[in-house]
Design a protein around this motif. Structure first.
Motif, mmCIF file in Angstrom:
data_model
loop_
_atom_site.group_PDB
_atom_site.id
_atom_site.type_symbol
_atom_site.label_atom_id
_atom_site.label_comp_id
_atom_site.label_asym_id
_atom_site.label_seq_id
_atom_site.Cartn_x
_atom_site.Cartn_y
_atom_site.Cartn_z
ATOM 1 N N VAL A 197 -10.493 2.224 -0.911
ATOM 2 C CA VAL A 197 -11.189 2.950 -2.576
ATOM 3 C C VAL A 197 -11.143 4.627 -2.573
ATOM 4 O O VAL A 197 -11.865 5.045 -3.155
ATOM 5 C CB VAL A 197 -12.698 2.621 -2.628
ATOM 6 N N SER A 198 -10.406 5.136 -1.673
ATOM 7 C CA SER A 198 -10.282 6.244 -1.557
ATOM 8 C C SER A 198 -8.452 7.036 -1.317
ATOM 9 O O SER A 198 -8.402 5.657 -0.107
ATOM 10 C CB SER A 198 -11.318 7.247 -1.361
ATOM 11 N N ARG A 199 -8.200 8.040 -1.634
ATOM 12 C CA ARG A 199 -6.462 8.123 -1.083
ATOM 13 C C ARG A 199 -7.074 8.592 0.495
ATOM 14 O O ARG A 199 -6.523 7.560 1.144
ATOM 15 C CB ARG A 199 -6.158 8.940 -1.872
ATOM 16 N N THR A 200 -8.293 9.139 0.892
ATOM 17 C CA THR A 200 -8.860 10.056 2.082
ATOM 18 C C THR A 200 -8.249 8.564 3.155
ATOM 19 O O THR A 200 -7.906 8.572 4.048
ATOM 20 C CB THR A 200 -9.806 10.780 2.472
ATOM 21 N N GLU B 28 -5.451 -1.718 12.053
ATOM 22 C CA GLU B 28 -4.350 -0.235 12.174
ATOM 23 C C GLU B 28 -2.873 -0.627 12.023
ATOM 24 O O GLU B 28 -2.410 0.347 11.061
ATOM 25 C CB GLU B 28 -4.390 0.862 12.577
ATOM 26 N N LYS B 29 -2.316 -1.746 13.012
ATOM 27 C CA LYS B 29 -1.051 -1.685 13.083
ATOM 28 C C LYS B 29 -1.259 -2.922 11.739
ATOM 29 O O LYS B 29 0.450 -1.995 11.314
ATOM 30 C CB LYS B 29 -1.448 -2.764 14.478
ATOM 31 N N ILE B 30 -1.451 -3.849 10.893
ATOM 32 C CA ILE B 30 -1.061 -4.627 10.147
ATOM 33 C C ILE B 30 -0.867 -3.311 9.114
ATOM 34 O O ILE B 30 -0.270 -3.494 8.271
ATOM 35 C CB ILE B 30 -2.299 -5.750 9.998
ATOM 36 N N LEU B 31 -1.732 -3.350 8.378
ATOM 37 C CA LEU B 31 -2.143 -1.906 7.305
ATOM 38 C C LEU B 31 -0.698 -0.191 7.399
ATOM 39 O O LEU B 31 -0.111 -0.488 6.242
ATOM 40 C CB LEU B 31 -3.343 -1.188 7.344
ATOM 41 N N THR B 32 -0.411 -0.455 8.811
ATOM 42 C CA THR B 32 1.146 0.566 8.951
ATOM 43 C C THR B 32 1.972 0.251 8.541
ATOM 44 O O THR B 32 3.033 1.124 7.931
ATOM 45 C CB THR B 32 0.607 1.325 10.372
ATOM 46 N N GLU B 33 1.884 -0.930 9.063
ATOM 47 C CA GLU B 33 3.533 -1.725 8.674
ATOM 48 C C GLU B 33 3.180 -2.226 7.283
ATOM 49 O O GLU B 33 4.490 -1.686 6.598
ATOM 50 C CB GLU B 33 3.500 -3.362 9.806
ATOM 51 N N ARG B 34 1.785 -1.708 6.799
ATOM 52 C CA ARG B 34 1.935 -2.951 5.378
ATOM 53 C C ARG B 34 1.982 -1.362 4.061
ATOM 54 O O ARG B 34 0.950 -1.434 3.322
ATOM 55 C CB ARG B 34 1.192 -3.868 4.772
ATOM 56 N N ALA B 35 1.983 -0.352 4.939
ATOM 57 C CA ALA B 35 2.147 1.178 4.485
ATOM 58 C C ALA B 35 2.298 0.850 2.235
ATOM 59 O O ALA B 35 1.382 1.139 2.076
ATOM 60 C CB ALA B 35 2.455 2.004 5.898
ATOM 61 N N GLU B 36 3.723 0.744 2.619
ATOM 62 C CA GLU B 36 4.270 0.451 1.578
ATOM 63 C C GLU B 36 3.548 0.228 0.343
ATOM 64 O O GLU B 36 3.716 0.165 -0.827
ATOM 65 C CB GLU B 36 5.420 0.213 1.671
ATOM 66 N N ASP B 37 2.543 -0.768 0.494
ATOM 67 C CA ASP B 37 1.842 -1.757 -0.202
ATOM 68 C C ASP B 37 0.638 -1.485 -0.048
ATOM 69 O O ASP B 37 -0.236 -2.496 -1.750
ATOM 70 C CB ASP B 37 2.203 -3.626 0.202
ATOM 71 N N LEU B 38 0.119 -0.341 0.410
ATOM 72 C CA LEU B 38 -1.159 0.188 0.908
ATOM 73 C C LEU B 38 -1.573 1.426 -0.855
ATOM 74 O O LEU B 38 -0.573 2.231 -0.828
ATOM 75 C CB LEU B 38 -1.971 0.187 1.308
ATOM 76 N N VAL B 39 -2.539 0.953 -1.780
ATOM 77 C CA VAL B 39 -2.442 2.457 -1.940
ATOM 78 C C VAL B 39 -4.218 2.911 -2.520
ATOM 79 O O VAL B 39 -4.959 1.767 -2.256
ATOM 80 C CB VAL B 39 -2.019 2.703 -3.832
#
Ligand code: ADP
Length: 492
Positions: free
Chosen positions: A228-231, A246-257
């Motif tokens: 719910v925010s860019r930061t 954080e690990k799984i989110l970093t792996e999926r960084a391309e799909d995370l906005v």
């Protein structure tokens, strides 16, 4: 105003959420779901919301049974369940809200429980949403899931509904409203969720440790992840604020906005707010002083136009950073003629602190432990500054409300607070509020002192107020970003 999104056909979006305002709300999740549904429907998309029919919803709101969605059977965890669907009227909107009526699961005193079947209560909601779409022959483009409660929906869709041509092109999005709540349960719940056969699809390291994490499961299978925010989208990829994900989110960084929440100015506008004794706008601020007077009288605070009033409205949890107030508020109350108005409930240590503060400074500090929608509006309007010292804050809504109410926010520079408040500079007269970085008592104290000094300069304070009041965080701006995301998903 409707959306400028004119390319492409209307979208079929099913928002699935444990909270929807005004029916069931503990925090921002409820506001966001309702406002996004309103935006989508206004922009001519087919947006429908699926939520549980909690006891408080059944008792507090009128609903109409939906033909074709009565006594539906659903097989889950080796037993059959029956549920029916009623339609709730979302105020000021044509969006449909389906409330899933299953008394065995939802007729309880609260929205959330500590009961043994808590995982099942919300997994059931996900299954019900899928079943409703099937029953209606509604080819949903995107199931938009929210937080851990509906994190398991993408897995259900892939593992249990792939056979259904109706969902051939259906995609899923999962929004993290707060990563602090992940829905972690002992792995023995899997049987009740009908996932015993799907163990290989879950994270093995969690299963080996004896648990299942429903938010993490959603992060594995959702086609898109939003927060719910860019930061905050950046912060949750770090060990400090990722809370283990954080690990799984970093792996999926391309799909995370990160898409910052919008504000529903239909509910939050001092020009039209029915909860205020007198309404005002930046062209005519006289009413704001009246709101301060009224607030003081309601909370038994001594009214003095020359004494600045600090407002707080919040859940009282560790996330919100109130331990910084332990030292700062008594000190400021000792040094300066100020008023403090606090609304919120939560952990006993914070409730205890604010209760004591009220006793120690009668007439100058007041604490209301309730959950009171009208008082929250009156504090936004009646306070001179609004304080949010959050340890972390995915987006935060109150600081955006306070900007609109001409009540400059004093916030910690984190998550959505960093994205929505700009530091006031008395020299250039730019900025909308006050920020501090370090999570320390002295940083909060210094920033409050600085803000209160600025408040004394009436002329430039007016500019600061105006800067905030003219910001636009409406859903007409923010909602379009979700539509663009949905469109990207369905062309994949
Ligand atoms: P969070 O979702 O973490 O609680 P947000 O700032 O995103 O924080 O949203 C909080 C919402 O809940 C706001 O609409 C705020 O006004 C409301 N709220 C929180 N506590 C209370 C309370 N005690 N009474 C009325 N409204 C409250």
């Amino acid at each position: 105003m409707s959306s400028p999104d004119t390319d492409g056909r209307p979208l079929r979006v099913c928002l699935v959420s444990a909270e929807v305002a005004p029916f069931a709300k503990t925090g921002g999740l409820a506001d966001v779901t309702a406002a996004l549904a309103r935006y989508l429907s206004r922009a001519r998309h087919d947006a429908r919301v699926v939520m549980p029919m909690y006891r408080r919803v059944r008792e507090g709101f009128e609903s109409k049974p939906v033909t074709g969605l009565q006594d539906l059977e659903l097989e889950l965890g080796g037993r059959g369940w029956y549920f029916s669907v009623s339609k709730l009227a979302l105020p000021r909107s044509g969006a449909t809200v389906y409330a899933v009526r299953c008394p065995e699961l939802y007729e309880r005193p609260g929205i959330y429980t500590q009961d043994a079947d808590e995982a099942l209560r919300f997994a059931f909601l996900s299954r019900a949403a899928l079943r409703i779409a099937q029953q209606l022959g509604w080819a949903v483009d995107v199931f938009h899931c929210n937080d851990w409660h509906t994190g398991v929906l993408p897995l259900y869709l892939k593992a249990h509904y792939a056979w259904d041509k109706l969902f051939e092109r259906t995609r899923t999005a999962l929004t993290i409203h707060n990563i602090g709540y992940q829905g972690v349960f002992g792995e023995s719940v899997l049987a009740s969720l009908g996932l015993d056969q799907d163990r290989k699809l879950l994270l093995q390291e969690d299963l080996q440790a004896g648990h299942v994490n429903l938010l993490k499961t959603g992060l594995l299978y959702a086609d898109a992840i939003t927060t719910v925010s860019r930061t905050y989208a950046r912060e949750i990829q770090t060990p400090e604020l990722g809370m283990g994900l954080e690990k799984i989110l970093t792996e999926r960084a391309e799909d995370l906005v990160g898409i910052v929440n919008g504000v529903d100015y239909g509910d939050w506008n001092p020009r039209t707010d029915p909860d205020l004794p007198v309404r005002y706008s930046f062209r005519d601020m006289a009413g704001k002083q009246e709101c301060k007077k009224h607030l003081c009288s309601r909370l038994h605070l001594e009214y003095d136009p020359g004494a600045p009033l600090l407002g707080f409205v919040s859940r009282l949890t560790a996330q919100k950073g109130f331990e910084l107030c332990y030292e700062v508020l008594p000190k400021l109350l000792g040094e300066l003629d100020i008023r403090v108005a606090v609304l919120g409930s939560g952990e006993p240590r914070y409730e205890g602190f604010f209760t004591e503060l009220g006793k120690r400074f009668p007439g100058r500090a007041a604490y209301d432990r309730g959950y009171k929608e009208d008082l929250s509006h009156q504090i936004e309007a009646g306070a001179d500054v609004f304080v949010m010292p959050s340890r972390y804050e995915p987006c935060g809504l109150n600081q955006m409300y306070s900007l609109k109410y001409g009540t400059p926010p004093i916030v910690r520079r984190t998550g959505g607070l960093a994205d929505t408040v700009q530091q006031w500079d008395p020299t250039t007269r730019e900025g909308t509020g006050f920020l501090f970085g370090e999570f320390t008592t002295s940083a909060l104290y210094d920033t409050l002192r600085f803000a209160l000094r600025c408040w004394e300069d009436e002329e430039s304070w007016k500019v600061l107020q105006r800067n905030g009041m003219t910001q636009d965080f409406s859903w007409d701006v923010q909602g379009l970003q979700y539509v663009e995301l949905y469109r990207r998903l369905i062309v994949r």
